[in-house]
Each structure stands twice: as structure tokens, then as C-alpha cells.
Design a protein around this motif. Sequence first.
Motif, mmCIF file in Angstrom:
data_model
loop_
_atom_site.group_PDB
_atom_site.id
_atom_site.type_symbol
_atom_site.label_atom_id
_atom_site.label_comp_id
_atom_site.label_asym_id
_atom_site.label_seq_id
_atom_site.Cartn_x
_atom_site.Cartn_y
_atom_site.Cartn_z
ATOM 1 N N LEU A 99 0.963 -1.364 0.028
ATOM 2 C CA LEU A 99 -0.133 0.001 -0.049
ATOM 3 C C LEU A 99 0.957 1.464 0.131
ATOM 4 C CD1 LEU A 99 -2.553 -1.025 2.653
ATOM 5 C CD2 LEU A 99 -2.907 -1.294 0.178
ATOM 6 N N GLY A 100 1.249 1.425 -1.197
ATOM 7 C CA GLY A 100 2.306 2.495 -1.259
ATOM 8 C C GLY A 100 2.253 3.982 -0.758
ATOM 9 N N LYS A 101 0.967 4.350 -0.873
ATOM 10 C CA LYS A 101 0.691 5.764 -0.481
ATOM 11 C C LYS A 101 0.704 5.662 1.054
ATOM 12 C CE LYS A 101 -3.058 9.346 -0.659
ATOM 13 N NZ LYS A 101 -3.193 9.413 0.596
ATOM 14 N N ILE A 102 0.099 4.751 1.802
ATOM 15 C CA ILE A 102 0.114 4.500 3.097
ATOM 16 C C ILE A 102 1.741 4.452 3.852
ATOM 17 C CG2 ILE A 102 -0.808 3.626 5.111
ATOM 18 C CD1 ILE A 102 -2.831 4.611 3.150
ATOM 19 N N SER A 103 2.400 3.681 2.966
ATOM 20 C CA SER A 103 3.857 3.815 3.155
ATOM 21 C C SER A 103 4.528 5.251 3.403
ATOM 22 C CB SER A 103 4.910 2.909 2.386
ATOM 23 O OG SER A 103 4.257 1.613 2.497
ATOM 24 N N GLN A 107 3.373 7.191 6.145
ATOM 25 C CA GLN A 107 4.176 6.747 7.429
ATOM 26 C C GLN A 107 5.362 7.497 7.741
ATOM 27 O OE1 GLN A 107 3.365 2.714 7.249
ATOM 28 N NE2 GLN A 107 1.856 2.483 8.522
ATOM 29 N N LYS A 108 6.160 7.404 6.221
ATOM 30 C CA LYS A 108 7.540 7.955 6.327
ATOM 31 C C LYS A 108 7.335 9.490 6.376
ATOM 32 C CE LYS A 108 9.251 4.506 3.155
ATOM 33 N NZ LYS A 108 9.432 4.176 1.703
ATOM 34 N N ALA A 109 6.389 10.253 5.692
ATOM 35 C CA ALA A 109 6.149 11.723 5.887
ATOM 36 C C ALA A 109 6.040 11.988 7.365
ATOM 37 C CB ALA A 109 5.198 12.194 4.590
ATOM 38 N N GLY A 110 5.306 11.407 8.043
ATOM 39 C CA GLY A 110 4.942 11.648 9.406
ATOM 40 C C GLY A 110 5.883 11.079 10.368
ATOM 41 N N GLU A 111 6.786 10.587 9.881
ATOM 42 C CA GLU A 111 8.001 10.101 10.734
ATOM 43 C C GLU A 111 7.696 8.893 11.685
ATOM 44 O OE1 GLU A 111 10.094 13.268 12.892
ATOM 45 O OE2 GLU A 111 10.768 14.341 11.070
ATOM 46 N N TRP A 112 6.800 8.266 10.911
ATOM 47 C CA TRP A 112 6.243 6.977 11.660
ATOM 48 C C TRP A 112 7.089 5.661 10.894
ATOM 49 C CZ3 TRP A 112 2.780 7.222 15.304
ATOM 50 C CH2 TRP A 112 1.584 8.466 15.539
ATOM 51 N N PRO A 113 7.015 4.743 11.766
ATOM 52 C CA PRO A 113 7.914 3.297 11.180
ATOM 53 C C PRO A 113 6.752 2.919 9.993
ATOM 54 C CG PRO A 113 7.115 2.873 13.338
ATOM 55 C CD PRO A 113 6.924 4.537 13.019
ATOM 56 N N VAL A 114 7.340 2.426 9.106
ATOM 57 C CA VAL A 114 6.488 1.842 7.969
ATOM 58 C C VAL A 114 6.029 0.509 8.510
ATOM 59 C CG1 VAL A 114 6.322 0.898 5.584
ATOM 60 C CG2 VAL A 114 7.648 3.096 6.125
ATOM 61 N N TRP A 115 4.829 0.201 8.505
ATOM 62 C CA TRP A 115 4.212 -0.927 9.365
ATOM 63 C C TRP A 115 2.888 -1.427 8.696
ATOM 64 C CZ3 TRP A 115 -0.176 -1.723 12.799
ATOM 65 C CH2 TRP A 115 -0.228 -2.770 13.689
ATOM 66 N N GLU A 116 2.952 -2.752 8.440
ATOM 67 C CA GLU A 116 1.646 -3.421 7.853
ATOM 68 C C GLU A 116 1.312 -3.051 6.602
ATOM 69 O OE1 GLU A 116 0.314 -6.227 8.620
ATOM 70 O OE2 GLU A 116 1.570 -6.874 10.154
ATOM 71 N N THR A 117 2.127 -2.428 5.418
ATOM 72 C CA THR A 117 1.674 -1.999 4.386
ATOM 73 C C THR A 117 2.216 -2.962 3.278
ATOM 74 O OG1 THR A 117 3.598 -0.395 4.043
ATOM 75 C CG2 THR A 117 1.404 0.453 4.945
ATOM 76 N N SER A 118 2.936 -3.926 3.598
ATOM 77 C CA SER A 118 3.259 -4.836 2.613
ATOM 78 C C SER A 118 2.015 -5.759 2.058
ATOM 79 C CB SER A 118 4.617 -5.722 3.018
ATOM 80 O OG SER A 118 4.144 -6.569 4.238
ATOM 81 N N LEU A 119 2.073 -6.422 0.716
ATOM 82 C CA LEU A 119 0.948 -7.165 0.290
ATOM 83 C C LEU A 119 1.609 -8.485 -0.166
ATOM 84 C CD1 LEU A 119 -0.916 -4.438 -1.399
ATOM 85 C CD2 LEU A 119 -1.692 -5.544 0.738
#
Length: 658
Positions: A589-593, A596-608
Amino acid sequence: MDAQNLDWISVGKISDLPEGRVKTVTARTTSICLSHFDGQWAAMDNHCPHQGGPLGEGSIERGSDGKCWIRCPWHGWDFDPISGTPPGGHEDTGQKLYPLKIEAEEIFIGLEPEPERERTVSDVMAETMVNWGVKRVFGMVGHSNLGLAEALRNQVNKGALGYVGIRHEGAAAFAASAYGKLTGKPAACLTIAGPGATNLLTGLWDAKVDRAPVLALTGQVQTQVFGPGAFQDIDLKSAFEAVSRFSQPVLPSSNHAELMSLALKNALVERDVSNLIFPDDVQTIPSDAPARGPEGRLGRTDVSPAAADLEDAARMINEAKRPVIVLGYGAIEVREQIIAFAEKIGAPVMTTFKGKGLIPDTHQNAAGVLGRSGTPIASWFMNEADLIIALGSSFSNHTGIAPYKPIIQVDFERMQLGKFHAVTLPVWSELSAFCGSLMPKVGKAPGADDQIAENVERWQIWRDEKEMRLAEHRGQGIHSAALFKALTDVCPQDAVIPVDVGNNTYSFGRYFEPRGQRILMSGYLGSIGFALPAALGAWCATQDSDEFKGRKVISISGDGGFGQYAMEFTTAVKYGMNITHILLNNGELGKISKEQKAGEWPVWETSLTNPSFSAFARLCGGHGVRVTEADQLHDALSEAFAHKGPSLVEVMTDADLV
């Protein structure tokens, strides 16, 4: 009845049923147990009198005396296939037998001619739908809408309606929403009670917030069990209250033609959702009431601007050195008139994302899309403008119209004027009346900047930038800019393009240059999964509407969006829909990743975890091709577009190159 007066219905070939076997066949709508034993053939009522067990799913059993019996698979009741009687010969528990004959190895069952079907409440309402111009129903037939489904089937058989049986009711609502967005006319979606009805809600919200007319037809449990909690009994009127402009149950005492007329009038006039709730027992009530139509129910829609507003607008435009036009989706019916207006005053025309394609990017006044999914051309002209003329735009925060600049806003709905903030000149008017009345009064201001020449320069800067981006390659997939450059090159100019939600859509907004194509999207709801069901609706519009006849439908999504309604690809195969789906597969889910990066969150549970979608398309009976290199794009797209039926182009893309 004499055999010559029977209707002889083919139920198959003798090779379909080996010796010593039984099977269920259907003659017209009659379910029959067909048996083959000792060289003989027999046909009896398929329903066991005990609990209705399907005898055709049972077996031939031979007794100790050598006699053959048909045994019910549920509780073991036996019946003589020749006489239909059980052991002991009790005629009152025996089965009805049907005449049978074999000709040229084909099996025929003799049935009495069908009596003329009694007209019902559902027939009155289906005929009224047709009279109001409804041409398409998307839905799923089920136990609590069978009476209504029969009325719709009769209209389909007459050629008055088209029906598409979908795999998920949510797809029916999205398809109907897309149909309404494209044609301005309502399509219907049909469901059963309970979960079938609630599955519609997301697609209906999409229609509501994007102002698309839709008619929802929901089955319901019988009136006698409303309320206490019967199987699949929920309060559908409450469930649909927020999403629909009009929602009513169909009761025995209702004026049924009037009820359907009101539902369709609300859908058309308000550009909104109407819902009718059909209790199971009401659907088949006999009725000889006449159907109705729109005659005398709809007035003209002309709204002319006030003379003072015209004078003020003319003065502001004639004084502006750098006027720009923001063209929104609401201007779709008058886009040619607005383009002529822009040419006269020398104004660049930027569109909202929903309005993408309303002016071809090849036009000298076209400045691309404004906002988060847009081009640097449009944002530059917005920054430099000294007057904004907003036509058919609702001022979404994603569009980014500068509120601090002088603004003329025109809309035929007064509540849309200055809805989010004050504007300099709000004008209540239909857009065509505004432009037509203003054309003789305006021109390019003396000493105004040559924005059209600037537009040519800005486009060259942006196209050079896009070419540089094409050189970016990390070995992890194709750059989306390469895909949309190829699509710009080979896409039919009159195509209808439903797009989904996500990075694939942002890239489409930035990189694809429309040349006259019509774009559809889930605008204000922004619902992932919209594209493929919308393509079903758009394809049906190309069959039902002369305006869109013969146009190619090309839908676009990411892997996340396609996964929501992937099985609707089989719907496209079933009905031979000439649809191409372009799928950007980046495994996440590339937009969500990205968020998450833009908000300085860890990338989590967006892989498919994905299958080969191109292989899936082929397994479904369509055309499927997988693209792993940019130089394969042109050929893959062209081949898919040329395929007469559903096709899918799976493009392996880099999630970070958007």
C-alpha cells in the motif's frame, strides 16, 4: 393433456446421464429428477414430499426383488421412477411424473403451456423504472428479492433493461455510481435483505458525495416478521437514512408507481441516492395499477445570473492582468463553452483533479491539474494569478485554490457559493448562462500578460522534468512516469478511464496527459477499490448511451485497490465486457507507506502478498500480460487495447518512484 399440446423442453443429451444414475434438470423453471435405469428413462418432481429433499441428488437403488427405486439423499425415502409411488403404493405421498421423449439423442420433457403471468406490484415498479429512463441494473439475485428479480427479468427479456450480475454488492453500488457520474442518469443496484443491502453502503456514499444519481433496490424480510429479529432482518430504513436523499419501504397500501416515481425524481433532481425497500411478501402482490413516467414531473433547469453580478464580473475580468480559470467537474456539460470563454480572455485553464481531462492538455490554454495530484504548471499560474474564475469547482482542500486572491465563483447551487470561505463575487447561475451572457462583455485586458505564451514555456519545463525522471531507475520496478507516458502515447482519445485511489492515482494525475479522454474517480469519498467496479458501470454506459457508444474503457489501480474487488474481473468475462485494467503492482500500500514516512512513523503493515495478477486474468478467461521493463509498455498496452474482451496489464512498479 394431449402430447401435441405440450411444450417440449430440452433438458440435455442422453450422453449426459449414464445408465443407473439420476440427476437434477430444469425445464423452464420446473426442477425435475431425471433417471436412467434398465434402458429406461423417467422424469418426476424433484422435491421429496418429506422435507423437499432433491431427489436428483439421490441414487438408484435395486431391491431384493430386482426392482429399481429412487432414494432421497436426505432421509432415504424411496419412489418408483415409473409410477412415482413409494413402497406400498400410497398414492397420496407419490411424486408427479412428467412426459419424456428422446429425439436425435436429445431429451425433452413435456410441460403444460405457461399460463399468462399475473402482473404484480414489482411489475408496476419495474415498468415505472423503465419509463423514467433506467436502462441498467447491477445486482445479486437472492432469496428476499426473487419477486422483484422476476419483474426485472421480464423487462430484460423485453429488451427494456440490461442486467449485470456481480460477485459482491459493493461492486454493484460502485458500478451504478460510475454509470451515474458518466451519463447523469441513474442506474439501479439490486440486493437481498440484511448483509446484501449493507454491502451497498460504501458505493452509495461514493455516489452521494460525488452527486451521482443512483437507485438502490433492497430486498427485505416479510412484513409479518419486521422487528423481532428474524433471519437477516435489520432496520434498513435507518441503515440507509444518512446515505440516501429518499428512502421508503414498499408496503401493500403504497401507491407503487408514485413511490418509484418519487425515488427516481429525487435521484435525478437532487443528483443523489434513492432507496426502496421491498418486503418479500409485498413483491408478488397482484396489481393492475398503471406504471408512471416523468411527464409533467420535471421542470426546466435554466438559472440566469443577475444583471448586477454580470456587470461586476465583467469589470473584474476586464481589469485583470492575469486571470485564470479553475474548471471543476461540475462544468462537464459546458466545457466547450468555457474553453471558448478562456480563449477570449487569454486565461490559462487549470482543472481540479476530478475535472482532469475536461480540457485536453494539448490545448493552448490548458494548464493541467491543480492541487496535490497536479502539475507544477497549474500551481505556478495559481501563484501568479490576480483573478480566479472558479466554474463548477467545490473548493476541495486537495485542490488548493488560494482563498486570499480575488475570486469569482459561479454555481447553480446557492449552497456551494462561498461554502468554505468568503469569495469576492459569488454568482448564482448555470455555467452556460453565465459564460454566454458574459462573452460579449469581456476581452483580454489592455497590457495584460501573455499567459498563453508563458503556458507553452511552462509545459516545456514540465515535460523536460518528466523526461529526467524517466532516467531514475533503482532496479526495483518501472517508474510510474514511464507507464503514464506510454499510456499518453497509445490511449484512445475517446476512452473512458476510471481510476482508483493511491499512489497510482497521484502519478496518473501528474504524468498522464489527456487528449479528450473522460476520467472517472471516487472524488470526495476517495474509496480504494473503485476502479474495476466503475469500469463495469462505464462499459454498460457505452452500451446504453449514444454519447459513449463504442468507447474503450480503461481502468487503473494499484495492487491494493484491485484486490478489493478482483473477482469482478470474472463478471467482465461473463458479459464479454471490452475493458482493459492497468494494474500497478508494487507489493504494498504505497501511499500509506509514504504517509508513514512523511509523518516520521515507522512503515508498518503496508506490505502485500500478491499472486501473478496477469495469470489470474488468464485463469478467469481474459487476456493477461505482465510487464517488467519500460520498453515493453507500448506493445503490452496496445495488445491489451486491441483484445476484444476483458484484459489486464500488470505493471511491476517501484513504490518509491511515483
